[in-house]
Design a protein around this motif. Structure first.
Motif, PDB file in Angstrom:
ATOM      1  N   ALA A 229      22.664 -19.927  -2.812  1.00 38.45           N
ATOM      2  CA  ALA A 229      23.964 -19.825  -3.812  1.00 38.45           C
ATOM      3  C   ALA A 229      24.793 -18.785  -2.937  1.00 38.45           C
ATOM      4  CB  ALA A 229      23.226 -19.256  -4.655  1.00 38.45           C
ATOM      5  N   CYS A 230      24.637 -17.946  -1.980  1.00 42.89           N
ATOM      6  CA  CYS A 230      25.622 -16.990  -0.727  1.00 42.89           C
ATOM      7  C   CYS A 230      26.662 -18.138  -0.352  1.00 42.89           C
ATOM      8  CB  CYS A 230      24.288 -16.623  -0.127  1.00 42.89           C
ATOM      9  SG  CYS A 230      23.075 -15.638  -0.906  1.00 42.89           S
ATOM     10  N   HIS A 231      27.782 -17.265   0.019  1.00 45.82           N
ATOM     11  CA  HIS A 231      28.464 -17.952   1.018  1.00 45.82           C
ATOM     12  C   HIS A 231      27.969 -17.866   2.388  1.00 45.82           C
ATOM     13  CE1 HIS A 231      31.677 -17.263  -2.270  1.00 45.82           C
ATOM     14  NE2 HIS A 231      31.225 -16.503  -2.792  1.00 45.82           N
ATOM     15  N   ALA A 232      27.167 -19.252   2.723  1.00 45.47           N
ATOM     16  CA  ALA A 232      27.282 -19.118   4.585  1.00 45.47           C
ATOM     17  C   ALA A 232      28.031 -18.974   5.549  1.00 45.47           C
ATOM     18  CB  ALA A 232      26.453 -20.557   4.498  1.00 45.47           C
ATOM     19  N   ALA A 258      23.849 -15.321   8.722  1.00 45.50           N
ATOM     20  CA  ALA A 258      23.942 -13.843   7.581  1.00 45.50           C
ATOM     21  C   ALA A 258      23.674 -13.597   6.200  1.00 45.50           C
ATOM     22  CB  ALA A 258      25.577 -13.376   8.459  1.00 45.50           C
ATOM     23  N   ALA A 259      24.245 -15.222   6.082  1.00 44.32           N
ATOM     24  CA  ALA A 259      23.855 -14.988   4.141  1.00 44.32           C
ATOM     25  C   ALA A 259      23.613 -16.647   4.396  1.00 44.32           C
ATOM     26  CB  ALA A 259      25.112 -14.898   3.958  1.00 44.32           C
ATOM     27  N   GLY A 260      22.917 -17.863   3.388  1.00 43.82           N
ATOM     28  CA  GLY A 260      22.968 -19.011   3.104  1.00 43.82           C
ATOM     29  C   GLY A 260      22.739 -19.652   4.171  1.00 43.82           C
ATOM     30  N   ALA A 261      22.858 -21.233   3.736  1.00 39.93           N
ATOM     31  CA  ALA A 261      22.516 -22.130   4.344  1.00 39.93           C
ATOM     32  C   ALA A 261      23.424 -23.265   5.563  1.00 39.93           C
ATOM     33  CB  ALA A 261      21.489 -22.649   3.190  1.00 39.93           C
ATOM     34  N   PHE A 262      23.124 -23.534   6.617  1.00 36.87           N
ATOM     35  CA  PHE A 262      23.775 -25.384   6.970  1.00 36.87           C
ATOM     36  C   PHE A 262      23.281 -25.912   7.179  1.00 36.87           C
ATOM     37  CE2 PHE A 262      25.512 -20.787   7.804  1.00 36.87           C
ATOM     38  CZ  PHE A 262      26.838 -21.089   8.372  1.00 36.87           C
ATOM     39  N   ARG A 263      23.458 -26.481   7.326  1.00 36.52           N
ATOM     40  CA  ARG A 263      23.218 -28.205   7.075  1.00 36.52           C
ATOM     41  C   ARG A 263      23.840 -29.061   8.142  1.00 36.52           C
ATOM     42  NH1 ARG A 263      23.361 -26.584   2.325  1.00 36.52           N
ATOM     43  NH2 ARG A 263      21.503 -26.249   0.537  1.00 36.52           N
ATOM     44  N   VAL A 264      23.150 -30.286   9.110  1.00 37.14           N
ATOM     45  CA  VAL A 264      23.532 -31.371  10.049  1.00 37.14           C
ATOM     46  C   VAL A 264      24.039 -32.687   9.198  1.00 37.14           C
ATOM     47  CG1 VAL A 264      23.137 -33.164  11.374  1.00 37.14           C
ATOM     48  CG2 VAL A 264      21.405 -31.134  11.442  1.00 37.14           C
ATOM     49  N   ALA A 292      19.100 -24.793   7.826  1.00 35.42           N
ATOM     50  CA  ALA A 292      19.132 -23.258   8.520  1.00 35.42           C
ATOM     51  C   ALA A 292      19.438 -22.598   7.747  1.00 35.42           C
ATOM     52  CB  ALA A 292      18.633 -23.360  10.031  1.00 35.42           C
ATOM     53  N   TRP A 293      18.764 -21.366   7.215  1.00 39.13           N
ATOM     54  CA  TRP A 293      19.239 -20.561   6.568  1.00 39.13           C
ATOM     55  C   TRP A 293      19.218 -18.692   6.665  1.00 39.13           C
ATOM     56  CZ3 TRP A 293      15.170 -23.411   5.018  1.00 39.13           C
ATOM     57  CH2 TRP A 293      14.100 -23.030   5.034  1.00 39.13           C
ATOM     58  N   ALA A 294      19.539 -18.040   5.978  1.00 40.20           N
ATOM     59  CA  ALA A 294      18.915 -16.715   6.509  1.00 40.20           C
ATOM     60  C   ALA A 294      17.986 -16.316   6.151  1.00 40.20           C
ATOM     61  CB  ALA A 294      20.364 -15.927   5.476  1.00 40.20           C
ATOM     62  N   PRO A 295      16.893 -15.118   6.520  1.00 39.28           N
ATOM     63  CA  PRO A 295      18.311 -14.735   8.041  1.00 39.28           C
ATOM     64  C   PRO A 295      17.199 -15.030   9.567  1.00 39.28           C
ATOM     65  CG  PRO A 295      16.544 -13.373   7.612  1.00 39.28           C
ATOM     66  CD  PRO A 295      15.569 -14.938   6.564  1.00 39.28           C
ATOM     67  N   GLN A 296      17.747 -16.700   9.357  1.00 39.95           N
ATOM     68  CA  GLN A 296      16.923 -17.586  10.699  1.00 39.95           C
ATOM     69  C   GLN A 296      17.747 -16.943  11.318  1.00 39.95           C
ATOM     70  OE1 GLN A 296      16.365 -21.310   8.790  1.00 39.95           O
ATOM     71  NE2 GLN A 296      14.124 -21.019   8.852  1.00 39.95           N
ATOM     72  N   SER A 297      17.442 -17.318  12.945  1.00 42.58           N
ATOM     73  CA  SER A 297      18.074 -17.354  14.320  1.00 42.58           C
ATOM     74  C   SER A 297      17.803 -18.750  14.313  1.00 42.58           C
ATOM     75  CB  SER A 297      17.707 -16.683  15.066  1.00 42.58           C
ATOM     76  OG  SER A 297      17.500 -14.874  14.748  1.00 42.58           O
TER      77      SER A 297
END
Length: 447
Positions: A229-232, A258-264, A292-297
């Protein structure tokens, strides 16, 4: 192995609670923390032996549990907490990062530091004194930093004969004040940190109280981990170009989400340039993942060859923040040297650091009554005020209300790197999608 959205949204995947303690001098913050660590069996034997030895050398018969956190020599000599003391402990139900913050007015900046990442604040009150000026100040700081949960711990109940009316009056006064500040959730607990009443174990002396102990509340307070639900937001920290025979055209953008999630396959915008592209791959710990999602590097790879460097921000194309060079924000001044109008500073936002000038200081907040002192001209140590900062380059800022991570920044002295102020971008900050033509001051700083 890819990660599913069900795993992402699973609250049990994160069991960490960050919380801070605050209160007036001698209200018993360090004793409460020591009791919490001791009674939850989170103190090693050699630590306890050291505290017992230090207590005996000071002429005390029983171990002074406050010494478990007051570790600085000056703190022990003066009997006060000066610096923020961080402690890490765990129970079978949850892991904790605790920040024990000072109570002195002159160390308000330290309380801001400790509470800036907290999801819960424990505000102590001496049952004999009730709500005092510093109590209101700490409630205001917790509200300003948008700490979602506040616990009012009415301490030293043993010194008022465990009287329920005393607790009820203090709880009502504090709850009314904190609610007016906008604190969303307030829980009042009567305790005696010295005797251990209602800290870890329920008190036999206050059978009129049917609520949780401090530890029980810390273990069960709901903390939102719905990162979907966070702003990615993905601040780029480093550009990776290995140029190996296996990957001759590899270009990845590494950093911590920093926040949220990113997808391929997701379409993203790179700021401040505004260029768009598509995520073709996400690398995490040497393996490709679908999400991948926060706080992953992670390292993100894009379909297009875009000029991206450290400090740029990657965000979903439909949810990218506007860029601005005029930042209106609330800051807590933490340096001994004043922050005055016209001061040249560096502004650090996530991984981006830009030159800036303080154009105006419209007001200073008086925490005692929450009034605004107009046009103070400067801010000194521990002051909280509104500032207008003009940056040399555009920044992709969220409001602090939307994101405590990407809505915050630091003002730094360019001469020696000293941190001057911690800032929180407000809803009223002037955002523009395109930076106007640069101006230049008399010493060559572009604005």
């Amino acid at each position: 192995m890819s990660t599913t959205s069900e795993q992402l949204a699973d609250p049990s995947a994160t069991t960490l609670l960050r919380f801070a303690t605050a209160g007036s001098v001698d209200d018993g913050k360090s004793t409460l923390v020591g009791r919490l660590l001791h009674d939850s069996k989170s103190v090693l034997a050699d630590q306890l032996e050291a505290v017992e030895a230090a207590s005996l050398s000071r002429g005390q018969d029983a171990p002074d549990l406050a010494l478990l956190t007051d570790g600085l020599r000056a703190e022990r000599e003066q009997g006060i907490t000066i610096d923020v003391a961080y402690r890490y402990f765990a129970t079978p139900r949850r892991r904790f990062i605790l920040a024990d913050t000072p109570g002195h007015v002159q160390y308000t900046r330290n309380m801001v530091t400790g509470a800036s990442t907290a999801e819960l604040a424990v505000v102590l009150v001496d049952a004999r004194n009730g709500v005092v000026e510093q109590t209101r100040r700490h409630a205001a700081v917790a509200a300003l930093l948008r700490v979602p949960h506040v616990v009012l711990a009415v301490n030293k109940m043993d010194l008022v004969d465990y009287a329920e009316p005393v607790f009820a009056a203090i709880a009502e006064e504090f709850t009314t004040y904190a609610s007016e500040l906008g604190v969303p959730e307030i829980t009042a607990i009567p305790i005696s940190a010295l005797a251990g009443d209602n800290v870890v174990e329920p008190s036999a002396n206050m059978d009129w109280y049917g609520g949780p102990t401090v530890l029980e509340h810390l273990e069960t307070v709901p903390v939102s981990h719905d990162l979907t639900a966070c702003h990615a937001r993905f601040p780029v920290q480093y550009v990776i170009r290995p140029q190996t025979a296996e990957h001759p055209d590899y270009r990845g953008y590494a950093g911590q989400i920093a926040a949220g999630a990113f997808r391929v396959g997701e379409t993203v915008t790179v700021l401040p340039s505004g260029r768009t592209s598509t995520i073709t791959a996400i690398d995490a710990l040497g393996a490709s993942v679908d999400i991948a999602w926060a706080p992953q590097s992670v390292t993100i790879r894009l379909a297009d060859d875009i000029d991206i460097s450290r400090g740029d921000l990657i965000a979903p194309a439909g949810d990218a923040p506007a860029t601005t060079r005029d930042v209106v924000a609330t800051v807590c001044h933490v340096a001994d040297q004043p922050l005055a109008v016209g001061r040249r500073v560096l502004l650090k936002h996530t991984t981006r650091t830009v030159k800036a000038i303080v154009k105006d200081i419209p007001s200073r907040l008086t925490l005692d009554d929450l009034s605004q002192h107009p046009a103070p001209g400067q801010l000194v140590a521990n002051d909280i005020g509104r500032v207008v900062v003009r940056t040399a380059e555009p920044l992709a800022l969220d409001t602090y209300a939307d994101s405590r991570r990407t809505g915050s920044f630091l003002l730094i002295d360019p001469a020696d790197g000293t941190t001057l102020a911690a800032g929180m971008a407000g809803d009223a900050f002037a955002s523009v999608t395109k930076a106007p033509a640069a101006e230049q001051d008399d010493e060559g700083w572009d604005f």
